[in-house]
Design a protein around this motif. Structure first.
Motif, PDB file in Angstrom:
ATOM      1  N   VAL A 167      84.025  15.567 -15.842  1.00  0.00           N
ATOM      2  CA  VAL A 167      82.767  16.285 -15.672  1.00  0.00           C
ATOM      3  C   VAL A 167      82.994  17.692 -16.190  1.00  0.00           C
ATOM      4  O   VAL A 167      83.773  18.459 -15.618  1.00  0.00           O
ATOM      5  CB  VAL A 167      82.317  16.330 -14.193  1.00  0.00           C
ATOM      6  CG1 VAL A 167      80.949  16.978 -14.084  1.00  0.00           C
ATOM      7  CG2 VAL A 167      82.282  14.930 -13.604  1.00  0.00           C
ATOM      8  N   ILE A 168      82.343  18.031 -17.293  1.00  0.00           N
ATOM      9  CA  ILE A 168      82.557  19.333 -17.911  1.00  0.00           C
ATOM     10  C   ILE A 168      81.563  20.350 -17.398  1.00  0.00           C
ATOM     11  O   ILE A 168      81.914  21.478 -17.065  1.00  0.00           O
ATOM     12  CB  ILE A 168      82.475  19.221 -19.450  1.00  0.00           C
ATOM     13  CG1 ILE A 168      83.648  18.389 -19.971  1.00  0.00           C
ATOM     14  CG2 ILE A 168      82.464  20.593 -20.095  1.00  0.00           C
ATOM     15  CD1 ILE A 168      83.645  18.187 -21.464  1.00  0.00           C
ATOM     16  N   SER A 169      80.309  19.987 -17.306  1.00  0.00           N
ATOM     17  CA  SER A 169      79.263  20.945 -16.953  1.00  0.00           C
ATOM     18  C   SER A 169      79.275  21.268 -15.465  1.00  0.00           C
ATOM     19  O   SER A 169      79.197  20.372 -14.627  1.00  0.00           O
ATOM     20  CB  SER A 169      77.888  20.389 -17.334  1.00  0.00           C
ATOM     21  OG  SER A 169      76.856  21.197 -16.800  1.00  0.00           O
ATOM     22  N   ARG A 173      78.109  18.999 -11.913  1.00  0.00           N
ATOM     23  CA  ARG A 173      78.859  18.907 -10.668  1.00  0.00           C
ATOM     24  C   ARG A 173      78.026  19.382  -9.489  1.00  0.00           C
ATOM     25  O   ARG A 173      78.033  18.790  -8.408  1.00  0.00           O
ATOM     26  CB  ARG A 173      80.141  19.737 -10.780  1.00  0.00           C
ATOM     27  CG  ARG A 173      81.256  19.039 -11.528  1.00  0.00           C
ATOM     28  CD  ARG A 173      82.554  19.784 -11.376  1.00  0.00           C
ATOM     29  NE  ARG A 173      82.544  21.053 -12.068  1.00  0.00           N
ATOM     30  CZ  ARG A 173      82.936  21.236 -13.313  1.00  0.00           C
ATOM     31  NH1 ARG A 173      83.362  20.194 -14.002  1.00  0.00           N
ATOM     32  NH2 ARG A 173      82.903  22.413 -13.887  1.00  0.00           N
ATOM     33  N   ARG A 174      77.325  20.489  -9.670  1.00  0.00           N
ATOM     34  CA  ARG A 174      76.503  21.036  -8.584  1.00  0.00           C
ATOM     35  C   ARG A 174      75.361  20.076  -8.233  1.00  0.00           C
ATOM     36  O   ARG A 174      75.032  19.887  -7.065  1.00  0.00           O
ATOM     37  CB  ARG A 174      75.950  22.402  -8.979  1.00  0.00           C
ATOM     38  CG  ARG A 174      75.075  23.026  -7.901  1.00  0.00           C
ATOM     39  CD  ARG A 174      74.691  24.443  -8.286  1.00  0.00           C
ATOM     40  NE  ARG A 174      75.849  25.298  -8.253  1.00  0.00           N
ATOM     41  CZ  ARG A 174      76.299  25.901  -7.147  1.00  0.00           C
ATOM     42  NH1 ARG A 174      75.686  25.705  -5.996  1.00  0.00           N
ATOM     43  NH2 ARG A 174      77.333  26.685  -7.181  1.00  0.00           N
ATOM     44  N   LEU A 175      74.738  19.454  -9.271  1.00  0.00           N
ATOM     45  CA  LEU A 175      73.651  18.522  -9.017  1.00  0.00           C
ATOM     46  C   LEU A 175      74.136  17.347  -8.182  1.00  0.00           C
ATOM     47  O   LEU A 175      73.484  16.921  -7.227  1.00  0.00           O
ATOM     48  CB  LEU A 175      73.061  18.037 -10.348  1.00  0.00           C
ATOM     49  CG  LEU A 175      71.897  17.042 -10.260  1.00  0.00           C
ATOM     50  CD1 LEU A 175      70.689  17.695  -9.600  1.00  0.00           C
ATOM     51  CD2 LEU A 175      71.528  16.540 -11.662  1.00  0.00           C
ATOM     52  N   ALA A 176      75.307  16.811  -8.539  1.00  0.00           N
ATOM     53  CA  ALA A 176      75.852  15.682  -7.786  1.00  0.00           C
ATOM     54  C   ALA A 176      76.200  16.101  -6.368  1.00  0.00           C
ATOM     55  O   ALA A 176      75.904  15.390  -5.399  1.00  0.00           O
ATOM     56  CB  ALA A 176      77.088  15.128  -8.495  1.00  0.00           C
ATOM     57  N   LEU A 186      80.924   7.706 -10.474  1.00  0.00           N
ATOM     58  CA  LEU A 186      79.967   7.605 -11.575  1.00  0.00           C
ATOM     59  C   LEU A 186      80.654   7.200 -12.864  1.00  0.00           C
ATOM     60  O   LEU A 186      81.806   7.571 -13.114  1.00  0.00           O
ATOM     61  CB  LEU A 186      79.251   8.940 -11.764  1.00  0.00           C
ATOM     62  CG  LEU A 186      78.474   9.463 -10.552  1.00  0.00           C
ATOM     63  CD1 LEU A 186      77.805  10.793 -10.902  1.00  0.00           C
ATOM     64  CD2 LEU A 186      77.427   8.455 -10.105  1.00  0.00           C
ATOM     65  N   VAL A 187      79.942   6.478 -13.699  1.00  0.00           N
ATOM     66  CA  VAL A 187      80.430   6.088 -15.023  1.00  0.00           C
ATOM     67  C   VAL A 187      79.743   6.989 -16.049  1.00  0.00           C
ATOM     68  O   VAL A 187      78.518   6.986 -16.177  1.00  0.00           O
ATOM     69  CB  VAL A 187      80.128   4.605 -15.320  1.00  0.00           C
ATOM     70  CG1 VAL A 187      80.583   4.256 -16.732  1.00  0.00           C
ATOM     71  CG2 VAL A 187      80.800   3.715 -14.289  1.00  0.00           C
ATOM     72  N   GLY A 188      80.543   7.778 -16.759  1.00  0.00           N
ATOM     73  CA  GLY A 188      79.982   8.711 -17.730  1.00  0.00           C
ATOM     74  C   GLY A 188      79.592   8.028 -19.020  1.00  0.00           C
ATOM     75  O   GLY A 188      80.303   7.150 -19.522  1.00  0.00           O
ATOM     76  N   THR A 189      78.460   8.421 -19.583  1.00  0.00           N
ATOM     77  CA  THR A 189      77.996   7.867 -20.858  1.00  0.00           C
ATOM     78  C   THR A 189      78.232   8.810 -22.022  1.00  0.00           C
ATOM     79  O   THR A 189      77.901   8.492 -23.150  1.00  0.00           O
ATOM     80  CB  THR A 189      76.492   7.546 -20.768  1.00  0.00           C
ATOM     81  OG1 THR A 189      75.768   8.759 -20.482  1.00  0.00           O
ATOM     82  CG2 THR A 189      76.211   6.515 -19.689  1.00  0.00           C
ATOM     83  N   GLY A 190      78.796   9.989 -21.724  1.00  0.00           N
ATOM     84  CA  GLY A 190      79.067  10.949 -22.785  1.00  0.00           C
ATOM     85  C   GLY A 190      80.334  10.608 -23.535  1.00  0.00           C
ATOM     86  O   GLY A 190      81.050   9.651 -23.204  1.00  0.00           O
ATOM     87  N   GLY A 192      83.970  10.179 -24.577  1.00  0.00           N
ATOM     88  CA  GLY A 192      85.176  10.139 -23.774  1.00  0.00           C
ATOM     89  C   GLY A 192      84.927   9.881 -22.304  1.00  0.00           C
ATOM     90  O   GLY A 192      85.791  10.144 -21.469  1.00  0.00           O
ATOM     91  N   GLY A 193      83.735   9.381 -21.971  1.00  0.00           N
ATOM     92  CA  GLY A 193      83.437   9.098 -20.570  1.00  0.00           C
ATOM     93  C   GLY A 193      82.973  10.289 -19.772  1.00  0.00           C
ATOM     94  O   GLY A 193      82.988  10.257 -18.543  1.00  0.00           O
ATOM     95  N   ILE A 194      82.549  11.355 -20.442  1.00  0.00           N
ATOM     96  CA  ILE A 194      82.074  12.546 -19.736  1.00  0.00           C
ATOM     97  C   ILE A 194      80.799  12.222 -18.974  1.00  0.00           C
ATOM     98  O   ILE A 194      79.888  11.585 -19.501  1.00  0.00           O
ATOM     99  CB  ILE A 194      81.826  13.693 -20.731  1.00  0.00           C
ATOM    100  CG1 ILE A 194      83.152  14.154 -21.351  1.00  0.00           C
ATOM    101  CG2 ILE A 194      81.115  14.867 -20.065  1.00  0.00           C
ATOM    102  CD1 ILE A 194      82.984  15.194 -22.430  1.00  0.00           C
ATOM    103  N   VAL A 195      80.746  12.653 -17.713  1.00  0.00           N
ATOM    104  CA  VAL A 195      79.562  12.442 -16.891  1.00  0.00           C
ATOM    105  C   VAL A 195      78.515  13.484 -17.254  1.00  0.00           C
ATOM    106  O   VAL A 195      78.772  14.684 -17.198  1.00  0.00           O
ATOM    107  CB  VAL A 195      79.903  12.535 -15.389  1.00  0.00           C
ATOM    108  CG1 VAL A 195      78.639  12.410 -14.546  1.00  0.00           C
ATOM    109  CG2 VAL A 195      80.901  11.454 -15.007  1.00  0.00           C
ATOM    110  N   ARG A 196      77.345  13.015 -17.643  1.00  0.00           N
ATOM    111  CA  ARG A 196      76.254  13.905 -18.027  1.00  0.00           C
ATOM    112  C   ARG A 196      75.241  14.016 -16.898  1.00  0.00           C
ATOM    113  O   ARG A 196      75.298  13.284 -15.902  1.00  0.00           O
ATOM    114  CB  ARG A 196      75.552  13.368 -19.279  1.00  0.00           C
ATOM    115  CG  ARG A 196      76.421  13.344 -20.527  1.00  0.00           C
ATOM    116  CD  ARG A 196      75.676  12.686 -21.664  1.00  0.00           C
ATOM    117  NE  ARG A 196      76.344  12.856 -22.937  1.00  0.00           N
ATOM    118  CZ  ARG A 196      75.924  12.309 -24.068  1.00  0.00           C
ATOM    119  NH1 ARG A 196      74.847  11.557 -24.064  1.00  0.00           N
ATOM    120  NH2 ARG A 196      76.585  12.505 -25.203  1.00  0.00           N
TER     121      ARG A 196
END
Length: 465
Positions: A167-169, A173-176, A186-190, A192-196
């Motif tokens: 999770v980069i952003s 993180r705050r939203l979650a 969560l499974v990231g769709t970004g 490299g698997g980044i959670v958007r």
């Protein structure tokens, strides 16, 4: 043991809120490795550690505010673990295994850096590291902290063996966290698997979790297959902690209202000529497009040269009005973290094309939360485009300690008298809020009229150069 204290944050900041730990107890870190992400009243910042060794304690939990000078991380020195150049022995089950051999003790040049950090110089945070360490960063499996489930004030005591979640952003993180979601599930769709953000919103939709933040002190249920956190009823109170940027905004606006005797004046303007000028400029250089806000900024900069009283601040302690020789233009920008005012320093020295690019880049970085804290202070005059919210007028609060703020409402088709004839024109409203201590209504009215005349007849800018 080396205890890394929260460094001097600069810009008058005295505390920061822990957003996310980037390491866990048992991890081996190198000099200048990012160990924690904190949120100040200015921005979300990655904090590097000036020590190498094994993490033995993390002081504070996500959501907890830490004052400057208080412990953040305790590090057991590398030399206490193994001789230089040796490999870390096998770890007990459940611990985090570093991807590389332990780095030898840092060069002697870092000793001076560590002394500066201990003295509270702020170089660790403001400079984002010493720049003398390795250029790359190790990748290690670090379990994300259980943001919401851990009560505020508790300490992290052991490293988790759960797989890492990218999770980069900080906004994601705050939203979650605010909605009781465990990002580790969560499974990231970004890439490299980044959670958007869309992944978090999709999880909220699938679980039926409401968007109301749980009551302060409550422990939401995890989102991975468990019962989602209960949504408060319509008549329940929702407690929202006043922290971070929201707290800084509240304090600054309150101070502005307490100290500044502000007055607001306004005028309707026919902006048809300004829009025609913008169209001609963009037709001539399609590769360097200019916004209406950039043209309005250019007009304001010209007006401040003729009415420098509005480019001032009041020093109440010394009983002085300080008229700034430079124009550092602040741009009121709405972000997911609240209203911020990023600054374009020495805006008066930029061409209109450069000013347009600076406006676009600065507001984009402010919304992404990537601006350095220094870019959010030092303004001498603020421009506020509240027309983007679909409103005509406003009486905004001055961005303390500045002396004035110009706002523009939406530009829409309205009937307007032109040479005795009624026509449909592009009409907007300009408002100027000013500190009555630095000037009287005649000066403020002169500035606003100058801006309005240039909006209606942009060719007048050439005459006033």
């Amino acid at each position: 043991m080396n205890v890394f204290m929260l460094p001097d944050l600069g810009e008058g900041l005295t505390e920061a809120e822990i957003v996310e730990w980037r390491v866990a107890v048992g991890d081996v870190v190198v000099v200048d490795q990012i160990v924690v992400e904190v949120e100040t009243a200015k921005a979300v910042v990655d904090v590097p550690c000036p020590y190498a060794g094994r993490v033995t304690a993390l002081h504070g939990s996500p959501g907890e505010r830490r004052p400057v000078g208080q412990p953040l991380v305790t590090i057991e020195p590398v030399e206490a673990l193994a001789p230089p150049g040796s490999v870390v022995p096998a770890e007990p089950a459940g611990s985090v295994v570093p991807a590389e051999p332990v780095v030898p003790a840092e060069p002697a040049g870092h000793a001076v850096y560590r002394e500066e950090e201990r003295a509270g110089s702020g170089n660790v945070l403001i400079g984002y590291g010493t720049g003398h360490g390795r250029s790359g960063r190790r990748r290690r499996r670090v379990a994300p902290a259980a943001h919401v489930a851990r009560p505020v004030g508790s300490a992290v005591t052991a490293a988790s063996t759960a797989p890492a979640t990218r999770v980069i952003s900080p906004l994601v993180r705050r939203l979650a966290r605010d909605h009781g979601l465990d990002v580790a599930a969560l499974v990231g769709t970004g890439p490299g698997g980044i959670v958007r953000r869309g992944d978090v919103e999709a999880a909220l939709s699938s679980t039926g979790t409401g968007v109301t933040r749980p009551e302060h002190g409550a422990t939401p249920a995890p989102a991975s297959g468990a019962t989602p956190a209960p949504v408060p009823a319509a008549d329940d109170d929702v407690v929202i902690p006043l922290t971070g940027v929201r707290r800084a905004i509240a304090e600054k606006l309150s101070r502005s209202r307490r100290e500044i005797p502000e007055v607001t004046i306004w005028v309707d303007v026919d902006a048809t000529g300004l829009l025609d000028t913008r169209a001609a400029i963009n037709a001539a250089r399609p590769d360097r497009r200019v916004s209406v806000l950039a043209l309005l900024a250019r007009i304001c900069l010209n007006g401040l040269r003729h009415f420098p009283e509005l480019n001032s601040r009041v020093d109440t302690e010394q009983g002085e009005i300080i008229r700034s020789g430079r124009i550092n233009l602040g741009i009121a920008t709405q972000t997911d973290r609240g209203l911020v005012v990023p600054v374009i320093p020495d805006a008066h020295g930029l061409s209109t094309y450069d000013l347009a690019e600076a406006l676009a880049e600065t507001t984009a970085q402010a919304r992404a939360g990537s601006l350095a804290p220094a870019r959010l202070t030092g303004g001498t005059f603020t421009l506020n485009n509240y027309g983007v919210f679909g409103v005509d007028g406003s009486t905004p609060i001055i961005n303390h300690p500045e002396a004035a703020l110009l706002g523009i409402g939406r530009i829409v088709d309205k009937p307007w008298v032109v040479d005795g004839r009624l026509e449909v024109r592009k009409v907007g409203q300009l408002s100027l809020t000013f500190d009555h201590r630095v000037c009287d209504g005649g000066t403020a009215g002169g500035f606003l009229r100058h801006v309005a005349d240039c909006v209606e007849q942009p060719a007048l800018l050439i005459a006033h150069v």
